[in-house]
Scaffold this motif. Structure first.
Motif, PDB file in Angstrom:
ATOM      1  N   PRO A 143      -3.336   7.722 -14.162  1.00 50.31           N
ATOM      2  CA  PRO A 143      -3.171   6.667 -14.113  1.00 50.31           C
ATOM      3  C   PRO A 143      -2.118   5.883 -12.850  1.00 50.31           C
ATOM      4  O   PRO A 143      -1.715   4.775 -12.408  1.00 50.31           O
ATOM      5  CB  PRO A 143      -2.278   6.608 -15.512  1.00 50.31           C
ATOM      6  CG  PRO A 143      -2.816   7.187 -16.446  1.00 50.31           C
ATOM      7  CD  PRO A 143      -3.469   7.970 -15.389  1.00 50.31           C
ATOM      8  N   HIS A 144      -1.336   6.823 -12.800  1.00 45.64           N
ATOM      9  CA  HIS A 144       0.172   6.785 -11.595  1.00 45.64           C
ATOM     10  C   HIS A 144      -1.150   6.158 -10.383  1.00 45.64           C
ATOM     11  O   HIS A 144      -0.684   5.739  -9.348  1.00 45.64           O
ATOM     12  CB  HIS A 144       0.877   7.490 -11.263  1.00 45.64           C
ATOM     13  CG  HIS A 144       0.134   9.277 -11.477  1.00 45.64           C
ATOM     14  ND1 HIS A 144       0.325  10.478 -12.392  1.00 45.64           N
ATOM     15  CD2 HIS A 144      -0.317   9.584 -10.347  1.00 45.64           C
ATOM     16  CE1 HIS A 144      -0.630  11.315 -12.315  1.00 45.64           C
ATOM     17  NE2 HIS A 144      -0.856  11.260 -10.685  1.00 45.64           N
ATOM     18  N   THR A 145      -2.288   7.074 -10.134  1.00 47.09           N
ATOM     19  CA  THR A 145      -2.600   7.278  -9.039  1.00 47.09           C
ATOM     20  C   THR A 145      -3.890   5.474  -9.010  1.00 47.09           C
ATOM     21  O   THR A 145      -3.275   4.608  -7.455  1.00 47.09           O
ATOM     22  CB  THR A 145      -3.895   7.429  -8.818  1.00 47.09           C
ATOM     23  OG1 THR A 145      -3.514   9.094  -9.010  1.00 47.09           O
ATOM     24  CG2 THR A 145      -4.251   7.631  -7.842  1.00 47.09           C
ATOM     25  N   LEU A 146      -4.210   5.348  -9.961  1.00 50.24           N
ATOM     26  CA  LEU A 146      -5.038   3.943 -10.168  1.00 50.24           C
ATOM     27  C   LEU A 146      -3.324   2.655 -10.664  1.00 50.24           C
ATOM     28  O   LEU A 146      -4.222   1.648  -9.142  1.00 50.24           O
ATOM     29  CB  LEU A 146      -5.513   3.553 -11.099  1.00 50.24           C
ATOM     30  CG  LEU A 146      -5.696   4.540 -11.522  1.00 50.24           C
ATOM     31  CD1 LEU A 146      -6.756   4.607 -13.301  1.00 50.24           C
ATOM     32  CD2 LEU A 146      -7.596   4.297 -10.838  1.00 50.24           C
ATOM     33  N   ARG A 147      -2.276   2.186 -10.492  1.00 56.76           N
ATOM     34  CA  ARG A 147      -0.804   1.969  -9.847  1.00 56.76           C
ATOM     35  C   ARG A 147      -0.800   1.930  -8.718  1.00 56.76           C
ATOM     36  O   ARG A 147      -0.422   1.328  -8.009  1.00 56.76           O
ATOM     37  CB  ARG A 147       0.017   2.220 -10.924  1.00 56.76           C
ATOM     38  CG  ARG A 147       0.698   0.974 -11.014  1.00 56.76           C
ATOM     39  CD  ARG A 147       2.274   1.344 -11.199  1.00 56.76           C
ATOM     40  NE  ARG A 147       3.245   0.864 -11.531  1.00 56.76           N
ATOM     41  CZ  ARG A 147       4.335   1.206 -11.219  1.00 56.76           C
ATOM     42  NH1 ARG A 147       4.272   2.881 -10.859  1.00 56.76           N
ATOM     43  NH2 ARG A 147       5.578   0.523 -10.107  1.00 56.76           N
ATOM     44  N   TRP A 148      -1.370   2.784  -7.945  1.00 58.12           N
ATOM     45  CA  TRP A 148      -1.216   3.100  -6.235  1.00 58.12           C
ATOM     46  C   TRP A 148      -1.670   2.648  -5.997  1.00 58.12           C
ATOM     47  O   TRP A 148      -1.225   1.630  -5.303  1.00 58.12           O
ATOM     48  CB  TRP A 148      -0.224   5.253  -6.526  1.00 58.12           C
ATOM     49  CG  TRP A 148       0.690   5.109  -4.875  1.00 58.12           C
ATOM     50  CD1 TRP A 148      -0.501   5.260  -4.143  1.00 58.12           C
ATOM     51  CD2 TRP A 148       0.806   4.585  -4.198  1.00 58.12           C
ATOM     52  NE1 TRP A 148       0.106   5.885  -2.788  1.00 58.12           N
ATOM     53  CE2 TRP A 148       1.715   5.382  -2.813  1.00 58.12           C
ATOM     54  CE3 TRP A 148       2.269   3.610  -4.150  1.00 58.12           C
ATOM     55  CZ2 TRP A 148       2.199   4.974  -1.813  1.00 58.12           C
ATOM     56  CZ3 TRP A 148       3.001   2.883  -3.112  1.00 58.12           C
ATOM     57  CH2 TRP A 148       3.166   3.667  -2.250  1.00 58.12           C
ATOM     58  N   ALA A 149      -3.057   2.909  -5.878  1.00 59.17           N
ATOM     59  CA  ALA A 149      -3.758   2.665  -4.987  1.00 59.17           C
ATOM     60  C   ALA A 149      -4.052   0.918  -6.046  1.00 59.17           C
ATOM     61  O   ALA A 149      -4.279   0.280  -4.787  1.00 59.17           O
ATOM     62  CB  ALA A 149      -5.393   2.769  -6.004  1.00 59.17           C
ATOM     63  N   GLU A 150      -3.623  -0.253  -6.867  1.00 60.82           N
ATOM     64  CA  GLU A 150      -3.855  -1.110  -6.892  1.00 60.82           C
ATOM     65  C   GLU A 150      -2.880  -2.395  -6.218  1.00 60.82           C
ATOM     66  O   GLU A 150      -3.050  -2.821  -5.332  1.00 60.82           O
ATOM     67  CB  GLU A 150      -3.358  -1.336  -8.544  1.00 60.82           C
ATOM     68  CG  GLU A 150      -3.627  -2.810  -8.442  1.00 60.82           C
ATOM     69  CD  GLU A 150      -2.877  -3.222 -10.050  1.00 60.82           C
ATOM     70  OE1 GLU A 150      -3.320  -4.497  -9.991  1.00 60.82           O
ATOM     71  OE2 GLU A 150      -3.294  -2.020 -11.062  1.00 60.82           O
ATOM     72  N   THR A 151      -1.310  -0.928  -6.065  1.00 61.88           N
ATOM     73  CA  THR A 151      -0.475  -1.951  -5.611  1.00 61.88           C
ATOM     74  C   THR A 151      -0.651  -1.870  -3.424  1.00 61.88           C
ATOM     75  O   THR A 151      -0.434  -2.162  -2.826  1.00 61.88           O
ATOM     76  CB  THR A 151       0.993  -1.138  -5.235  1.00 61.88           C
ATOM     77  OG1 THR A 151       0.926  -0.911  -6.543  1.00 61.88           O
ATOM     78  CG2 THR A 151       2.058  -1.547  -4.024  1.00 61.88           C
ATOM     79  N   ILE A 152      -1.709  -0.648  -3.041  1.00 56.57           N
ATOM     80  CA  ILE A 152      -1.863  -0.778  -1.368  1.00 56.57           C
ATOM     81  C   ILE A 152      -2.249  -1.116  -1.109  1.00 56.57           C
ATOM     82  O   ILE A 152      -2.375  -1.981   0.133  1.00 56.57           O
ATOM     83  CB  ILE A 152      -1.705   1.089  -1.632  1.00 56.57           C
ATOM     84  CG1 ILE A 152      -0.438   2.520  -1.462  1.00 56.57           C
ATOM     85  CG2 ILE A 152      -2.243   0.713   0.623  1.00 56.57           C
ATOM     86  CD1 ILE A 152       0.453   1.182  -0.507  1.00 56.57           C
ATOM     87  N   ALA A 153      -3.712  -1.511  -2.042  1.00 62.88           N
ATOM     88  CA  ALA A 153      -4.421  -2.486  -1.731  1.00 62.88           C
ATOM     89  C   ALA A 153      -3.972  -3.629  -1.470  1.00 62.88           C
ATOM     90  O   ALA A 153      -4.793  -4.625  -0.841  1.00 62.88           O
ATOM     91  CB  ALA A 153      -5.874  -2.026  -2.748  1.00 62.88           C
ATOM     92  N   SER A 154      -3.131  -3.625  -2.397  1.00 63.24           N
ATOM     93  CA  SER A 154      -3.263  -5.800  -2.599  1.00 63.24           C
ATOM     94  C   SER A 154      -2.151  -6.077  -1.024  1.00 63.24           C
ATOM     95  O   SER A 154      -2.254  -7.313  -0.858  1.00 63.24           O
ATOM     96  CB  SER A 154      -2.252  -5.974  -3.490  1.00 63.24           C
ATOM     97  OG  SER A 154      -0.766  -5.483  -3.198  1.00 63.24           O
ATOM     98  N   PHE A 155      -2.018  -5.319  -0.516  1.00 61.82           N
ATOM     99  CA  PHE A 155      -1.292  -5.659   0.840  1.00 61.82           C
ATOM    100  C   PHE A 155      -2.080  -5.173   2.239  1.00 61.82           C
ATOM    101  O   PHE A 155      -2.904  -4.889   2.583  1.00 61.82           O
ATOM    102  CB  PHE A 155      -0.157  -4.300   1.422  1.00 61.82           C
ATOM    103  CG  PHE A 155       1.330  -4.946   0.745  1.00 61.82           C
ATOM    104  CD1 PHE A 155       1.633  -5.984   0.891  1.00 61.82           C
ATOM    105  CD2 PHE A 155       1.179  -3.579  -0.628  1.00 61.82           C
ATOM    106  CE1 PHE A 155       3.176  -5.911  -0.542  1.00 61.82           C
ATOM    107  CE2 PHE A 155       2.554  -4.334  -1.619  1.00 61.82           C
ATOM    108  CZ  PHE A 155       2.788  -5.115  -1.349  1.00 61.82           C
ATOM    109  N   ASP A 156      -2.452  -6.071   3.805  1.00 60.77           N
ATOM    110  CA  ASP A 156      -2.275  -6.174   5.075  1.00 60.77           C
ATOM    111  C   ASP A 156      -2.111  -5.118   6.220  1.00 60.77           C
ATOM    112  O   ASP A 156      -2.775  -4.824   7.021  1.00 60.77           O
ATOM    113  CB  ASP A 156      -2.527  -8.002   5.230  1.00 60.77           C
ATOM    114  CG  ASP A 156      -3.142  -8.775   4.223  1.00 60.77           C
ATOM    115  OD1 ASP A 156      -4.183  -8.741   3.712  1.00 60.77           O
ATOM    116  OD2 ASP A 156      -2.831  -9.851   4.053  1.00 60.77           O
ATOM    117  N   GLY A 157      -0.880  -4.422   5.479  1.00 60.50           N
ATOM    118  CA  GLY A 157      -0.512  -3.624   6.863  1.00 60.50           C
ATOM    119  C   GLY A 157       0.752  -3.568   6.190  1.00 60.50           C
ATOM    120  O   GLY A 157       0.989  -3.644   5.236  1.00 60.50           O
TER     121      GLY A 157
END
Length: 186
Positions: A63-77
């Protein structure tokens, strides 16, 4: 609008990085060419890498990886704010980077570092990591000295030229993040 995450790359108690990251955010929010948001690694409580599969496979299960991945994926840089520990970046930042792969691809990254020699060696390591993650690291960086940009090595008081360097770094991160958008849309 282009979204830039400012990653606070230290989790150490009493960390200097919090004041530095908030300064970066305050300066960035005066701009109108992108949206900026602070990403504090303390908010994610990432343990040492605990995924069974390599991040390049994208088969995250924790779950912590999925949350982290969602956060990072939402940014362009990104702008990574890093201390220099033992001629490198912090273990917490390296660990957080290592959890993911595709979420970093085709995004720009700039660096704001601090340490006895401005954190320059930490950034050199991060540039190598960025290349492996298919990130475009921008040339400009902000290197804050514990001797001249902090009082008593702990109270952040950046010299004026550092704000100018930050402006150039942000210009480059926004420009490259925007230019790389077609690659991210594939």
């Amino acid at each position: 609008m282009t979204r830039i995450g400012i990653i606070l790359g230290s989790t150490r108690p009493g960390r200097n990085g919090e004041a530095v990251a908030r300064w970066v955010l305050d300066v960035a929010r005066q701009r109108s060419d992108a949206e900026f948001e602070l990403i504090d690694l303390l908010d994610y409580k990432l343990p040492h890498l605990d995924e069974a599969y390599p991040p390049a496979m994208g088969q995250y299960t924790q779950p912590h990886t999925l949350r982290w991945a969602e956060t990072i994926a939402s940014f362009d840089g990104f702008v990574m704010v890093t201390p220099e520990y033992n001629h490198s970046t912090s273990g917490a930042l390296k660990n957080a980077i290592d959890f993911l792969y595709a979420e970093w691809n085709n995004k720009a990254v700039g660096f704001v570092s601090y340490g006895s020699v401005g954190g320059a060696r930490a950034v050199e390591h991060l540039r190598l990591i960025a290349g492996e993650l298919q990130m475009a690291d921008v040339r400009s960086q902000v290197a804050l000295s514990l001797f001249t940009d902090f009082e008593n090595f702990s109270v952040f008081t950046p010299n004026q030229h550092q704000q100018e360097a930050l402006g150039v770094t942000l210009d480059q991160v926004v420009a490259w993040s925007t230019a790389l958008a077609p690659l991210r849309q594939r």
